[in-house]
Design an enzyme around this catalytic site. Structure first.
Site, PDB file in Angstrom:
ATOM      1  N   ASP A  61       0.803  -1.147   0.187  1.00 48.30           N
ATOM      2  CA  ASP A  61       0.008   0.079   0.009  1.00 48.30           C
ATOM      3  C   ASP A  61       0.749   1.165  -0.034  1.00 48.30           C
ATOM      4  O   ASP A  61       0.520   2.336   0.469  1.00 48.30           O
ATOM      5  CB  ASP A  61      -0.886  -0.039   1.182  1.00 48.30           C
ATOM      6  CG  ASP A  61      -1.868  -1.211   1.360  1.00 48.30           C
ATOM      7  OD1 ASP A  61      -2.329  -1.631   0.001  1.00 48.30           O
ATOM      8  OD2 ASP A  61      -2.261  -1.609   2.227  1.00 48.30           O
ATOM      9  N   LYS A 117       1.884   2.193  -4.981  1.00 45.62           N
ATOM     10  CA  LYS A 117       2.384   1.685  -6.312  1.00 45.62           C
ATOM     11  C   LYS A 117       1.573   1.907  -7.522  1.00 45.62           C
ATOM     12  O   LYS A 117       2.049   2.408  -8.634  1.00 45.62           O
ATOM     13  CB  LYS A 117       2.649   0.138  -6.298  1.00 45.62           C
ATOM     14  CG  LYS A 117       3.562  -0.231  -5.372  1.00 45.62           C
ATOM     15  CD  LYS A 117       3.638  -1.871  -5.020  1.00 45.62           C
ATOM     16  CE  LYS A 117       2.551  -2.333  -4.345  1.00 45.62           C
ATOM     17  NZ  LYS A 117       2.075  -2.176  -2.762  1.00 45.62           N
ATOM     18  N   GLY A 148      -4.410  -4.354  -3.449  1.00 38.27           N
ATOM     19  CA  GLY A 148      -5.453  -3.286  -4.015  1.00 38.27           C
ATOM     20  C   GLY A 148      -4.610  -1.989  -4.303  1.00 38.27           C
ATOM     21  O   GLY A 148      -4.030  -1.324  -3.629  1.00 38.27           O
ATOM     22  N   HIS A 149      -4.881  -1.702  -5.741  1.00 34.45           N
ATOM     23  CA  HIS A 149      -3.932  -0.384  -6.331  1.00 34.45           C
ATOM     24  C   HIS A 149      -4.818   0.643  -6.550  1.00 34.45           C
ATOM     25  O   HIS A 149      -5.643   0.241  -7.396  1.00 34.45           O
ATOM     26  CB  HIS A 149      -3.136  -0.945  -7.372  1.00 34.45           C
ATOM     27  CG  HIS A 149      -2.008  -1.936  -6.976  1.00 34.45           C
ATOM     28  ND1 HIS A 149      -1.171  -2.600  -8.030  1.00 34.45           N
ATOM     29  CD2 HIS A 149      -1.659  -2.436  -5.723  1.00 34.45           C
ATOM     30  CE1 HIS A 149      -0.187  -3.283  -7.270  1.00 34.45           C
ATOM     31  NE2 HIS A 149      -0.604  -3.227  -5.914  1.00 34.45           N
ATOM     32  N   GLN A 181       2.300  -6.000  -3.196  1.00 35.10           N
ATOM     33  CA  GLN A 181       2.473  -6.118  -1.999  1.00 35.10           C
ATOM     34  C   GLN A 181       3.836  -5.445  -1.621  1.00 35.10           C
ATOM     35  O   GLN A 181       4.163  -4.629  -2.500  1.00 35.10           O
ATOM     36  CB  GLN A 181       2.596  -7.680  -1.495  1.00 35.10           C
ATOM     37  CG  GLN A 181       1.397  -8.252  -1.143  1.00 35.10           C
ATOM     38  CD  GLN A 181       0.858  -8.619  -2.697  1.00 35.10           C
ATOM     39  OE1 GLN A 181       1.251  -9.352  -3.292  1.00 35.10           O
ATOM     40  NE2 GLN A 181      -0.358  -8.353  -2.512  1.00 35.10           N
TER      41      GLN A 181
HETATM   42  P1  GDP Z   1      -0.634   0.348  -3.619  1.00 35.13           P
HETATM   43  O1  GDP Z   1      -1.216  -0.978  -3.094  1.00 35.13           O
HETATM   44  O2  GDP Z   1       0.751   0.567  -3.292  1.00 35.13           O
HETATM   45  O3  GDP Z   1      -0.975   0.705  -5.013  1.00 35.13           O
HETATM   46  O4  GDP Z   1      -1.169   1.452  -2.784  1.00 35.13           O
HETATM   47  P2  GDP Z   1      -2.847   1.545  -2.549  1.00 35.13           P
HETATM   48  O5  GDP Z   1      -3.685   2.167  -3.303  1.00 35.13           O
HETATM   49  O6  GDP Z   1      -3.436   0.446  -1.829  1.00 35.13           O
HETATM   50  O7  GDP Z   1      -2.811   2.807  -1.154  1.00 35.13           O
HETATM   51  C1  GDP Z   1      -2.292   3.991  -1.381  1.00 35.13           C
HETATM   52  C2  GDP Z   1      -3.360   5.024  -0.943  1.00 35.13           C
HETATM   53  O8  GDP Z   1      -2.770   6.341  -1.034  1.00 35.13           O
HETATM   54  C3  GDP Z   1      -4.440   5.372  -2.351  1.00 35.13           C
HETATM   55  O9  GDP Z   1      -5.657   5.525  -1.614  1.00 35.13           O
HETATM   56  C4  GDP Z   1      -3.787   6.224  -3.063  1.00 35.13           C
HETATM   57  O10 GDP Z   1      -4.827   7.208  -3.990  1.00 35.13           O
HETATM   58  C5  GDP Z   1      -3.197   7.144  -1.957  1.00 35.13           C
HETATM   59  N1  GDP Z   1      -2.129   8.058  -2.387  1.00 35.13           N
HETATM   60  C6  GDP Z   1      -1.234   7.848  -3.378  1.00 35.13           C
HETATM   61  N2  GDP Z   1      -0.315   8.856  -3.547  1.00 35.13           N
HETATM   62  C7  GDP Z   1      -0.643   9.671  -2.448  1.00 35.13           C
HETATM   63  C8  GDP Z   1      -0.073  10.949  -1.913  1.00 35.13           C
HETATM   64  O11 GDP Z   1       1.070  11.285  -2.579  1.00 35.13           O
HETATM   65  N3  GDP Z   1      -0.727  11.672  -1.076  1.00 35.13           N
HETATM   66  C9  GDP Z   1      -1.900  11.056  -0.736  1.00 35.13           C
HETATM   67  N4  GDP Z   1      -2.702  11.916   0.186  1.00 35.13           N
HETATM   68  N5  GDP Z   1      -2.541  10.030  -1.142  1.00 35.13           N
HETATM   69  C10 GDP Z   1      -1.735   9.462  -2.075  1.00 35.13           C
HETATM   70  P1  IMO Z   2      -0.709  -4.347  -2.287  1.00 34.56           P
HETATM   71  O1  IMO Z   2      -0.432  -4.725  -3.583  1.00 34.56           O
HETATM   72  C1  IMO Z   2      -0.835  -4.371   1.974  1.00 34.56           C
HETATM   73  C2  IMO Z   2      -0.880  -8.525   3.739  1.00 34.56           C
HETATM   74  C3  IMO Z   2      -2.291  -9.016   4.200  1.00 34.56           C
HETATM   75  C4  IMO Z   2      -1.657  -9.920   5.426  1.00 34.56           C
HETATM   76  C5  IMO Z   2      -0.656 -10.792   4.651  1.00 34.56           C
HETATM   77  C6  IMO Z   2      -0.807 -11.851   4.167  1.00 34.56           C
HETATM   78  O2  IMO Z   2      -2.077  -3.335  -2.362  1.00 34.56           O
HETATM   79  O3  IMO Z   2       0.360  -3.440  -1.694  1.00 34.56           O
HETATM   80  P2  IMO Z   2      -2.524 -12.425   2.080  1.00 34.56           P
HETATM   81  O4  IMO Z   2      -4.035 -12.592   1.934  1.00 34.56           O
HETATM   82  O5  IMO Z   2      -1.582 -11.969   0.995  1.00 34.56           O
HETATM   83  O6  IMO Z   2      -1.996 -14.029   2.568  1.00 34.56           O
HETATM   84  O7  IMO Z   2      -2.052 -11.873   3.444  1.00 34.56           O
HETATM   85  O8  IMO Z   2      -0.172  -9.609   3.698  1.00 34.56           O
HETATM   86  N1  IMO Z   2      -1.351  -8.117   2.284  1.00 34.56           N
HETATM   87  C7  IMO Z   2      -1.049  -6.691   1.868  1.00 34.56           C
HETATM   88  N2  IMO Z   2      -0.991  -5.666   2.656  1.00 34.56           N
HETATM   89  N3  IMO Z   2      -1.017  -4.566   0.851  1.00 34.56           N
HETATM   90  C8  IMO Z   2      -1.062  -5.685  -0.021  1.00 34.56           C
HETATM   91  O9  IMO Z   2      -1.142  -5.368  -1.256  1.00 34.56           O
HETATM   92  C9  IMO Z   2      -1.294  -6.630   0.648  1.00 34.56           C
HETATM   93  N4  IMO Z   2      -1.454  -7.925   0.001  1.00 34.56           N
HETATM   94  C10 IMO Z   2      -1.509  -8.899   1.273  1.00 34.56           C
HETATM   95  O10 IMO Z   2      -2.956  -8.070   4.999  1.00 34.56           O
HETATM   96  O11 IMO Z   2      -0.972  -9.221   6.449  1.00 34.56           O
HETATM   97 MG    MG Z   3      -2.912  -1.550  -1.704  1.00 34.54          MG
END
Ligand code: GDP
Ligand code: IMO
Ligand code: MG
Length: 416
Positions: free
Chosen positions: A14, A17, A41-42, A220
């Site tokens: 999270d 990416k 979840g991206h 991840q």
């Molecule tokens: P990922 O799994 O690495 O793709 O990241 P996620 O999408 O799960 O979580 C990142 C969250 O931060 C998302 O809700 C993005 O929209 C948000 N986000 C990304 N870059 C920024 C930033 O520079 N500032 C803020 N406030 N939010 C951001």
């Molecule tokens: P993105 O790509 C954050 C975490 C779960 C748990 C551990 C194992 O959005 O960064 P699993 O269901 O994979 O067996 O769970 O890994 N986890 C993540 N945490 N971002 C993710 O993906 C994750 N994918 C798995 O919360 O701790």
């Molecule tokens: Mg994510």
């Protein structure tokens, strides 16, 4: 022959990416996922509209980019099809590896049952079936996506698998599917996915030979890697840079620039060690300001400070060329910003990630805060204290922060 640029998460997932993959996809021909499943979840925000992607590569929002899901992935046809429904133009621009492993509903039921049985030792998985699907792959009893092209044969194979494992399924309260239902389900998957299933290894080689611009999208983060993360509180795949080779059939020399994604602070969802976690008001404030609730499960994320020790580990494991520092704006308004610069283990100060990260206590250094970075698109326009924070981090981890993100929006991205 082109080399592929790689995006990889450097913390506990999270990191943001999706935003950077989407940003870079504008100048790439192909975006390729190499590991994980719909546990990821991206989130991508374009002109205020929010998209949540789980397994479809984040290049999909760019009409020009083609998308590849590699063999290193575990794919739930049911969830993938739902995800596909958001887009109506995937024909000819979405390719799924025939060697990717199929994740079926029983994998999720087993995942959830095992978590329940672990009680307070639960990993805190997403409950999507990731561990059991990879477990089957490694135990050599999994099913590959190519098998979906012959639903009758796959039905028989899955039923035989249920028969062989009936004691386990009974203990987990997972019912054996009825043959006709299973066949109908698999035929349905074939009808939607069949045309997208190809030999993506050959495709990767071809597009590299054609000098296409290729972006590899990690899922991840490094600290969730099956080998290099906080085992057993990890996911079940190789999330680090080397996973891109195994997960797409390319070789290490095919990898070009590696961009590691890191938040300006730290979060973790699920259980397991997180030395710089802040259990007080500041952690709460980070969670609120950063909207730190999971894209996939909606769970509140645990929040804390940038961990320079874990980051050095991640930079080395992944061969990071530049870091993209995300969510700098979330630290806006803090009087002081802390960074974990070392750990204390058994009364001794160490500067590396120990075997049991659980035993590490953080040693912090504080930096003066700043008013506002939100929406800034030019490095020179950042407050001086924010610039000093970035420079201090760069020194601590020995890597340039070539990209800085100041809001979820595509445009609010500083390139240095
Ligand atoms: P990922 O799994 O690495 O793709 O990241 P996620 O999408 O799960 O979580 C990142 C969250 O931060 C998302 O809700 C993005 O929209 C948000 N986000 C990304 N870059 C920024 C930033 O520079 N500032 C803020 N406030 N939010 C951001
Ligand atoms: P993105 O790509 C954050 C975490 C779960 C748990 C551990 C194992 O959005 O960064 P699993 O269901 O994979 O067996 O769970 O890994 N986890 C993540 N945490 N971002 C993710 O993906 C994750 N994918 C798995 O919360 O701790
Ligand atoms: Mg994510």
């Amino acid at each position: 022959m082109s080399k592929a640029d790689l995006i990889v998460g450097l913390q506990w997932g999270d990191e943001g990416k999706g935003k950077i993959v989407d940003h870079m996809a504008q100048t790439h021909d192909y975006v390729c996922r190499f590991a994980g499943g719909h546990n990821a979840g991206h989130t991508i925000v374009i002109n205020g509209k929010k998209y949540a992607l789980h397994l479809i590569p984040s290049g999909v929002l760019n009409a020009k980019a083609k998308n590849i899901v590699g063999n290193g992935v575990v794919l739930s046809p049911k969830d993938f099809i739902i995800e596909m429904e958001q887009f109506d133009d995937l024909k000819g621009r979405l390719f799924l590896s025939d060697k990717a492993h199929v994740l079926l509903p029983y994998h999720a039921l087993i995942d959830q049952a095992k978590e329940r049985m672990k009680g307070d030792k639960a990993i805190g998985t997403t409950g999507k079936g990731i561990g059991p699907a990879y477990g089957d792959k490694i135990a050599r009893v999994g099913h590959r996506l190519g098998e979906l092209l012959n639903p009758e044969k796959l039905t028989a194979k899955i039923l035989a698998y249920f028969e062989q494992n009936k004691a386990i399924f009974a203990a987990m309260e997972v019912e054996t599917p009825k043959e006709a239902d299973l066949l109908a389900e698999l035929e349905g998957y074939k009808a939607v996915l069949g045309a997208h299933i190809v030999d993506t290894t050959q495709l990767m080689w071809k597009i590299m030979d054609e000098d296409k611009k290729i972006l590899l999208e990690g899922a991840q983060g490094t600290m969730l890697d099956i080998d290099h993360g906080t085992y057993p509180y990890v996911t079940s795949s190789t999330t680090v840079a080397s996973g891109a080779c195994a997960g797409l059939g390319i070789n290490p020399k095919d990898i070009g620039k590696v961009t590691g994604i890191a938040k300006a602070y730290c979060t973790r969802v699920g259980n397991g060690p997180f030395p710089s976690e802040d259990f007080g008001d500041e952690g709460d404030r980070l969670r609120k300001a950063g909207h730190e609730f999971g894209t996939t499960t909606g769970r509140p994320r645990r929040c804390g400070w940038f961990d320079a020790v874990a980051m050095r580990h991640a930079v080395r494991v992944n061969g990071v060329d530049q870091v993209s520092l995300m969510k700098l704006d979330v630290l806006d308004g803090f009087k002081e910003v802390k960074v974990c610069v070392a750990y204390e283990v058994d009364g001794k100060e160490i500067d590396y990630v120990p075997y049991e990260l659980e035993d590490a206590t953080p040693i912090y250094k504080s930096f003066p805060g700043w008013d506002k970075t939100e929406g800034v698109q030019d490095f020179d326009k950042l407050p001086d204290t924010a610039k000093s924070y970035i420079k201090a981090l760069e020194e601590m981890i020995g890597t340039k922060m070539g990209i800085i993100s100041t809001s979820p929006e595509r445009a609010d991205t500083i390139i240095r």
